[in-house]
Design a protein around this motif. Structure first.
Motif, mmCIF file in Angstrom:
data_model
loop_
_atom_site.group_PDB
_atom_site.id
_atom_site.type_symbol
_atom_site.label_atom_id
_atom_site.label_comp_id
_atom_site.label_asym_id
_atom_site.label_seq_id
_atom_site.Cartn_x
_atom_site.Cartn_y
_atom_site.Cartn_z
ATOM 1 N N SER A 73 101.965 83.760 17.154
ATOM 2 C CA SER A 73 102.097 85.211 17.225
ATOM 3 C C SER A 73 101.864 85.787 15.837
ATOM 4 C CB SER A 73 103.481 85.613 17.738
ATOM 5 O OG SER A 73 103.595 87.023 17.824
ATOM 6 N N GLY A 107 106.988 91.852 10.011
ATOM 7 C CA GLY A 107 107.846 91.282 11.039
ATOM 8 C C GLY A 107 108.540 92.276 11.939
ATOM 9 N N ARG A 108 108.177 93.569 11.845
ATOM 10 C CA ARG A 108 108.819 94.565 12.707
ATOM 11 C C ARG A 108 108.307 94.502 14.138
ATOM 12 N NH1 ARG A 108 110.606 94.471 7.534
ATOM 13 N NH2 ARG A 108 112.159 96.118 7.192
ATOM 14 N N THR A 109 107.014 94.311 14.302
ATOM 15 C CA THR A 109 106.438 94.162 15.638
ATOM 16 C C THR A 109 105.578 92.906 15.662
ATOM 17 O OG1 THR A 109 104.509 95.540 15.085
ATOM 18 C CG2 THR A 109 106.426 96.651 16.041
ATOM 19 N N TRP A 110 105.487 92.302 16.847
ATOM 20 C CA TRP A 110 104.776 91.035 16.993
ATOM 21 C C TRP A 110 103.869 91.086 18.215
ATOM 22 C CZ3 TRP A 110 105.166 86.970 13.569
ATOM 23 C CH2 TRP A 110 106.181 87.085 12.596
ATOM 24 N N GLU A 111 102.702 90.465 18.082
ATOM 25 C CA GLU A 111 101.782 90.367 19.204
ATOM 26 C C GLU A 111 102.283 89.325 20.201
ATOM 27 O OE1 GLU A 111 97.955 89.484 17.612
ATOM 28 O OE2 GLU A 111 97.809 91.358 16.464
ATOM 29 N N GLY A 120 111.535 91.467 17.396
ATOM 30 C CA GLY A 120 110.788 90.463 18.147
ATOM 31 C C GLY A 120 111.559 89.959 19.350
ATOM 32 N N SER A 127 102.240 89.302 13.167
ATOM 33 C CA SER A 127 102.811 90.603 12.834
ATOM 34 C C SER A 127 102.041 91.183 11.649
ATOM 35 C CB SER A 127 104.293 90.476 12.474
ATOM 36 O OG SER A 127 104.797 91.696 11.949
ATOM 37 N N LYS A 128 101.789 92.480 11.683
ATOM 38 C CA LYS A 128 101.062 93.134 10.597
ATOM 39 C C LYS A 128 101.928 94.145 9.851
ATOM 40 C CE LYS A 128 96.645 92.540 13.002
ATOM 41 N NZ LYS A 128 95.464 93.213 13.588
ATOM 42 N N ASP A 129 103.248 94.105 10.115
ATOM 43 C CA ASP A 129 104.143 95.089 9.500
ATOM 44 C C ASP A 129 105.453 94.440 9.030
ATOM 45 O OD1 ASP A 129 105.265 94.555 11.957
ATOM 46 O OD2 ASP A 129 105.121 96.602 12.709
ATOM 47 N N CYS A 174 103.418 83.402 12.999
ATOM 48 C CA CYS A 174 104.509 82.549 13.470
ATOM 49 C C CYS A 174 103.950 81.511 14.438
ATOM 50 C CB CYS A 174 105.566 83.411 14.171
ATOM 51 S SG CYS A 174 106.873 82.465 14.968
ATOM 52 N N ASN A 195 101.292 90.682 6.430
ATOM 53 C CA ASN A 195 100.639 90.044 7.575
ATOM 54 C C ASN A 195 101.235 88.650 7.766
ATOM 55 O OD1 ASN A 195 98.630 92.048 8.341
ATOM 56 N ND2 ASN A 195 97.736 91.633 6.331
#
Length: 332
Positions: free
Chosen positions: A226, A232-236, A191, A228-230, A214, A211
């Protein structure tokens, strides 16, 4: 849903030679005691600023005890949490010298006008471990010596058993996350969340199955969110919510009944009122209570749902005291 106030009191009456208190963290022990830790000093970032702890046994608060006091340096932002049967006290130490009294005593007003350098942006991160539910703590361990990273809200244990620790960078006003399944030396970092004017103090909840959502304290007048669907590996990219924020701390709690409880300042300019809002989906919110309404500072809330389902709240009261409330959550 509504909250019924069960009790409200100060954690302490006064602390000799330490008129300023701020930034509380709350924890329930296995035996049901409530621990609260915070920092106190002459003013924010003062060289005598130390971390204290007090215990509530259901009847009264113990006399505050100093658990961290680095000589001639300010300690702050304590977080108390349990992981793998160990109780951790994380905190920071201002290594860069702190601020002079004329700024430190009016820290919030200077902060609202712009960036304040030479204080929290010069912190190292440390921790201590307790093996007796917070009665005593072991030796200090340095987690990160390099300046700039900061902590405020508790880590969470994800459904895949990983620990997610929310961090932020006080120098760049951005947010990121450390994730580990082993130990603190095995963190991987993910992130790089930013808002138009900058964000700190991330607080994370897991809706289900990796899911994550934040919420962010910002300089933008509103809380940003924000997803994340993985795990916390990737964040919108963070998006503005309908919830106001005057550049002040927030807390977000996932309740056992499936609802989410938010503690925040319902203003874009002032650290008052201090409010509680509830949501079923983290999208629409209903403000259910103004805990404090007067035009003073009531800030940095921290929430806990105890083993009996009661809601505990601690917060900074006028920057002189830590106030503690217990609520009963009821359906209307």
């Amino acid at each position: 849903m509504k909250l019924e106030l069960i009790s409200s009191q100060f954690v302490f009456d006064n602390i000799k030679n330490r008129p300023f208190s701020h930034c509380a963290s709350i924890f329930e022990t296995k035996r049901g005691d409530i621990l609260v830790t915070w920092y106190s000093g002459s003013y924010e970032t003062s060289p005598d600023q130390a971390i204290l702890i007090s215990r509530f046994d259901g009847k009264s608060w113990s006399k505050p005890e100093i658990v961290v006091d680095t000589p001639e340096k300010a300690d702050g932002n304590p977080i108390i949490f349990e992981w793998r049967d160990k109780l951790y006290l994380f905190y920071v130490t201002i290594e860069g010298g702190g601020l002079p009294p004329e700024i430190g005593k009016n820290f919030v007003s200077f902060l609202q006008k712009g960036e304040v350098k030479g204080a929290w942006d010069t912190c190292s991160i440390k921790y201590k471990i307790s093996k007796d539910e917070g009665k005593t703590f072991g030796e200090e361990v340095i987690f990160r010596k390099e300046w700039g990273w900061m902590i405020r809200n508790r880590p969470i244990i994800l459904s895949n058993r990983e620990l997610l620790f929310p961090f932020y960078d006080e120098r760049e006003w951005k947010v990121f996350f450390g994730i580990t399944e082993k130990d603190f030396d095995s963190f991987k970092f993910f992130g790089d969340l930013r808002t138009p004017k900058g964000c700190i103090h991330p607080v994370v909840v897991e809706k289900e199955n990796g899911n994550l959502v934040c919420f962010l304290r910002t300089r933008d007048g509103f809380i940003y969110k924000s997803v994340s669907k993985d795990f916390g590996r990737t964040w919108e990219e963070p998006q503005k919510t309908c919830l106001k924020n005057p550049n002040s701390g927030i807390d977000l709690l996932k309740l056992r009944n499936g609802y989410y409880l938010l503690a925040y300042n319902d203003s874009s300019y002032m650290r008052s009122p201090l409010s509680l809002a509830i949501s079923k989906d983290l999208e629409s919110w209903e403000k259910i209570l103004d805990v404090e309404k007067e035009p003073y500072e009531f800030s940095y809330p921290n929430l806990l749902e105890d083993k009996n389902g009661n809601i505990h709240l601690v917060y900074t009261w006028k920057r002189t005291h830590i106030k503690y409330c217990i609520f009963r959550l009821m359906e209307v």
